[in-house]
Design a protein around this motif. Structure first.
Motif, mmCIF file in Angstrom:
data_model
loop_
_atom_site.group_PDB
_atom_site.id
_atom_site.type_symbol
_atom_site.label_atom_id
_atom_site.label_comp_id
_atom_site.label_asym_id
_atom_site.label_seq_id
_atom_site.Cartn_x
_atom_site.Cartn_y
_atom_site.Cartn_z
ATOM 1 N N GLY A 144 0.803 -1.216 0.000
ATOM 2 C CA GLY A 144 0.000 0.000 0.000
ATOM 3 C C GLY A 144 0.835 1.265 0.000
ATOM 4 N N GLU A 145 2.141 1.126 -0.291
ATOM 5 C CA GLU A 145 3.000 2.308 -0.264
ATOM 6 C C GLU A 145 2.635 3.324 -1.336
ATOM 7 O OE1 GLU A 145 5.090 -0.821 -2.762
ATOM 8 O OE2 GLU A 145 3.856 -0.733 -0.949
ATOM 9 N N ASP A 146 2.045 2.843 -2.442
ATOM 10 C CA ASP A 146 1.674 3.781 -3.495
ATOM 11 C C ASP A 146 0.470 4.635 -3.095
ATOM 12 O OD1 ASP A 146 -0.035 1.620 -3.559
ATOM 13 O OD2 ASP A 146 0.096 1.303 -5.728
ATOM 14 N N TYR A 147 -0.300 4.220 -2.084
ATOM 15 C CA TYR A 147 -1.352 5.085 -1.561
ATOM 16 C C TYR A 147 -0.734 6.381 -1.041
ATOM 17 C CZ TYR A 147 -3.979 0.637 -1.154
ATOM 18 O OH TYR A 147 -4.580 -0.573 -1.385
ATOM 19 N N MET A 148 0.392 6.250 -0.357
ATOM 20 C CA MET A 148 1.075 7.414 0.212
ATOM 21 C C MET A 148 1.486 8.396 -0.883
ATOM 22 S SD MET A 148 1.389 7.179 3.578
ATOM 23 C CE MET A 148 2.850 8.151 3.966
ATOM 24 N N THR A 149 2.105 7.893 -1.930
ATOM 25 C CA THR A 149 2.568 8.778 -2.990
ATOM 26 C C THR A 149 1.400 9.414 -3.729
ATOM 27 O OG1 THR A 149 4.635 7.572 -3.277
ATOM 28 C CG2 THR A 149 3.908 8.900 -5.109
ATOM 29 N N HIS A 192 -2.872 4.458 7.550
ATOM 30 C CA HIS A 192 -1.671 5.293 7.566
ATOM 31 C C HIS A 192 -1.729 6.335 6.453
ATOM 32 C CE1 HIS A 192 2.482 6.279 8.489
ATOM 33 N NE2 HIS A 192 2.795 6.161 7.201
ATOM 34 N N ALA A 193 -2.077 5.917 5.239
ATOM 35 C CA ALA A 193 -2.127 6.832 4.107
ATOM 36 C C ALA A 193 -3.269 7.838 4.258
ATOM 37 C CB ALA A 193 -2.289 6.042 2.810
ATOM 38 N N SER A 199 -3.687 14.989 7.414
ATOM 39 C CA SER A 199 -2.737 15.897 8.057
ATOM 40 C C SER A 199 -2.088 16.844 7.047
ATOM 41 C CB SER A 199 -1.651 15.091 8.779
ATOM 42 O OG SER A 199 -2.206 14.304 9.807
ATOM 43 N N LEU A 200 -1.738 16.282 5.869
ATOM 44 C CA LEU A 200 -1.082 17.107 4.860
ATOM 45 C C LEU A 200 -2.029 18.180 4.342
ATOM 46 C CD1 LEU A 200 1.417 17.583 3.147
ATOM 47 C CD2 LEU A 200 0.604 15.855 1.547
#
Length: 226
Positions: A144-149, A192-193, A199-200
């Motif tokens: 799921g790291e691409d959710y972050m990007t 997390h994402a 927040s961002l």
């Protein structure tokens, strides 16, 4: 993936992150292609970038249509819809929750109502300025790291979502999403994402400054790495 890249109508360069595997395992067609390098995002040399999974593919006009829209509008990113590509060759269209059209920085996240809901935009459908993607890291997640990007890119700059498919997710038994244990971490990755996006967006709204990318002109003719 490599085959679909060879059908693109704009110049491109592929940067492959093989996650610790032996480089000798790279398939022969990729090893023989001078446009393919085994590196990572920090080594991208072109102005625009689109990250993707090696078992999927792009539609034939994916690069050119998004590059044209991005440059014409002077925005930081351009995305599209995606399709599930089934073993029999048929496809199923996925229209993401974010609607087609222009989105100001931070607005895409608002279409992700809760972490359990469908993500607001297809991460691998996003073509963006390389410096923008570098400013929106993948967060070190194991899945799921691409959710972050995706959330970072769309929060830091305005962009455009096109009303057409640009990416095909190939459905097959070996894909990561079908492996045992995948669901155990999925909810945590989404949470997390989602929290990162909230927040961002809040920070950028409460402490406004010049946008990272606005309506400034952009150069043409750049290559598009994947």
């Amino acid at each position: 993936m490599h085959t679909s890249l060879t059908r693109q109508t704009v110049p491109w360069e592929a940067v492959i992150a093989i996650d610790g595997a032996d480089p000798q395992r790279l398939p022969a067609p990729l090893a023989a292609d001078p446009r393919v390098r085994i590196l990572a995002l920090n080594d991208v040399r072109t102005e625009y970038v689109n990250w993707a999974d090696d078992d999927d593919e792009f539609t034939d006009a994916a690069m050119s249509v998004r590059l044209t829209a991005l440059q014409s509008a002077g925005v930081g990113w351009c995305a599209g819809w995606s399709q599930d590509l089934h073993p029999d060759g048929s496809t199923t269209l996925w229209e993401c929750p974010a609607p087609p059209g222009r989105h100001e920085a931070g607005d895409v996240w608002t279409y992700w109502k809760t972490p359990a809901d469908t993500i607001p935009i297809g991460p691998t459908t996003i073509l963006a300025r390389t410096e923008l993607v570098r400013a929106a890291p993948m967060g070190g997640l194991v899945q799921g790291e691409d959710y972050m990007t995706a959330i970072g890119v769309t929060s830091l700059a305005p962009g455009i979502l096109l009303r057409l498919p640009v990416y095909r997710y190939r459905k097959h038994p070996g894909q990561m999403t079908t492996q045992p244990g995948y669901d155990e971490l999925e909810s945590a990755a989404r949470e997390h994402a989602w929290q990162y996006g909230r927040s961002l967006r809040s920070a950028l709204r409460n402490h406004p400054s010049q946008p990272v990318f606005g309506d400034r002109p952009m150069e043409t003719g750049a290559g598009v790495p994947v």
